[in-house]
Design an enzyme around this catalytic site. Structure first.
Site, PDB file in Angstrom:
ATOM      1  N   ALA A 124       0.794  -1.234   0.000  1.00 23.25           N
ATOM      2  CA  ALA A 124       0.000   0.000   0.000  1.00 23.25           C
ATOM      3  C   ALA A 124       0.822   1.278   0.000  1.00 23.25           C
ATOM      4  CB  ALA A 124      -0.958   0.003   1.196  1.00 23.25           C
ATOM      5  N   GLY A 181      -2.040   5.831  -2.061  1.00 26.08           N
ATOM      6  CA  GLY A 181      -2.797   6.464  -3.152  1.00 26.08           C
ATOM      7  C   GLY A 181      -3.875   5.556  -3.719  1.00 26.08           C
ATOM      8  N   ASP A 202       1.900  -2.987   4.365  1.00 32.82           N
ATOM      9  CA  ASP A 202       3.194  -2.580   3.834  1.00 32.82           C
ATOM     10  C   ASP A 202       4.277  -2.998   4.823  1.00 32.82           C
ATOM     11  OD1 ASP A 202       3.943  -0.663   1.364  1.00 32.82           O
ATOM     12  OD2 ASP A 202       5.470  -0.482   2.914  1.00 32.82           O
ATOM     13  N   CYS A 206       4.835   0.152 -12.081  1.00 30.22           N
ATOM     14  CA  CYS A 206       5.004   1.384 -12.862  1.00 30.22           C
ATOM     15  C   CYS A 206       6.284   1.245 -13.676  1.00 30.22           C
ATOM     16  CB  CYS A 206       5.005   2.631 -11.981  1.00 30.22           C
ATOM     17  SG  CYS A 206       6.186   2.578 -10.623  1.00 30.22           S
TER      18      CYS A 206
END
Length: 407
Positions: free
Chosen positions: A233, A237, A256, A354
């Site tokens: 997490a 976001g 996390d 990403c």
């Protein structure tokens, strides 16, 4: 444009911390902007934008200035002079800036611009790796786009408002926004502005989140009342987006390995009015095992090279080392095989990064599906997002479904 010595010196200080001390550009810029309270928004803008531009094109400017790392202060001034000449800025008569051969700078620029690794300012290994992974045409287009500064994109917090109401509220605060076709909650700022000082932000009406990133929570297909786990997490976001899509109903466990990030998530959740988020720090494998076979939906927004978000973090190009890719792909594989066990029969999982590299994306999904842990899953759909095609960050996301016991 009239240059102020103290602003240019602030840029040199920032570059020294980033290039020579290994500090992160975003943190350094925040720190340097606090040096002088008298600086106005235009001064601050000059420092931030010039610093980022010089980080972005470090290799090109260093090559033209004929300087090598570690950079001395005179070296950094020489690089800055190259930036100024190429930006069409008249150089000041300061002792730090020795007579600069403008014609030679422009000539060297024209010559080096013919070679992609200089033009786009990327390390040799990265250029070779990405060309091999994506093909010359796509990589050339992609790195050119990733070298352009990112737009400011907002995500409407539907727990508190609608996109139309948010646009109006921001307009009342003199901030112009425009919707983006195909992104239901996104608003783009045609002109950069500090949105964090607005009342709308303080009231939790929006979060700053790139348009590509907003597609991840959407793909997970969450429903109000479900048990959803966001396994990586961070500061949350995507957790906040998931909470809004769940309409605050059900249980959203945000996990996390870094407790400090989860503290930040708690703060953001309060501002957002997201009440169904339960942060859990991963202190041992027990935390994961407790949730085996219990979640309707699991999001794995995996740690990655971040090659898709170079626009936001241009120093990634210089901080990333080739051996990191090998290390992170092993981590991604372990995370996917372990965390996927939380998905219950008939549940869904999204694996996202990403990054634009197949090694971190489709290859990982294929490897997982071929493993014992992934044998009960099937790939429903995937999205490969390239900055050169979408105009937004590079991303990958795959939706997997766990077969029901009787299928």
């Amino acid at each position: 444009m009239r240059l102020h010595r103290n602003l240019v010196f602030a840029v040199i200080d920032a570059l020294n911390l980033i290039f020579n001390e290994g500090e992160y550009a975003d943190k350094v810029v925040q720190k340097v902007l606090k040096f002088d309270k008298r600086w106005g928004s235009r001064d601050r803008g000059f420092i931030a934008e010039t610093t980022y531009e010089m980080v972005r094109y470090k290799r090109l400017y260093a090559e033209i200035a004929e300087v090598k790392a570690p950079f001395s202060r005179p070296d950094l001034f020489r690089m800055w002079a190259v930036w100024a000449v190429l930006s069409g800025i008249k150089l000041p008569d300061w002792k730090q800036i020795e007579p600069t051969p403008e014609r030679r700078i422009k000539g060297r620029f024209d010559e080096l611009s013919k070679v992609r690794k200089y033009r786009e300012a990327i390390p040799d290994w990265m250029d070779t790796l990405c060309e091999k992974a994506l093909g010359e045409k796509l990589w050339t287009a992609e790195i050119a786009k990733l070298n352009q500064p990112a737009d400011v994109i907002l995500r409407t917090n539907t727990l508190k408002t609608t996109k139309e109401k948010l646009r109006k509220a921001l307009l009342d605060e003199d901030i112009l926004t425009e919707p983006i076709k195909g992104y239901p909650l996104a608003l783009r700022l045609p002109e950069r502005a500090n949105v964090f000082v607005t009342q709308s932000f303080k009231d939790g009406l929006f979060e700053v989140q790139d348009a590509s990133s907003q597609l991840v929570a959407e793909l997970l297909d969450v429903q109000p009342g479900q048990r959803v786990v966001d396994t990586c997490a961070g500061a949350g976001g995507k957790s906040l987006h998931l909470a809004a899509l769940m309409e605050n109903k059900g249980q959203l466990i945000a996990m996390d390995i870094y407790g400090s990030k989860l503290k930040e998530l708690k703060r953001r959740a309060r501002r957002n009015g997201a009440h169904n988020i339960e942060p859990r720090e991963i202190t041992s494998t027990k935390v994961i095992k407790k949730l085996y076979d219990s979640a309707d939906r699991v999001l794995i927004d995996a740690p990655c090279t971040g090659l898709g978000v170079i626009r936001r973090n241009p120093d990634t190009k210089w901080k990333l080392q080739p051996e990191f890719l090998e290390k992170i792909t092993k981590t991604q594989q372990e995370i996917l095989r372990s965390y996927s066990k939380m998905v219950k029969s008939g549940g869904k999982l999204v694996y996202a990064t990403c990054s634009i590299l197949p090694q971190e994306n489709r290859d990982q999904v294929n490897s997982f599906l071929a493993s014992e842990e992934g044998s009960g899953f099937s790939l429903v759909k995937e999205k490969k997002i390239y900055a050169s095609k979408s105009g937004f960050d590079g991303f990958y996301m795959a939706l997997l479904e766990k077969k029901t016991k009787d299928s």
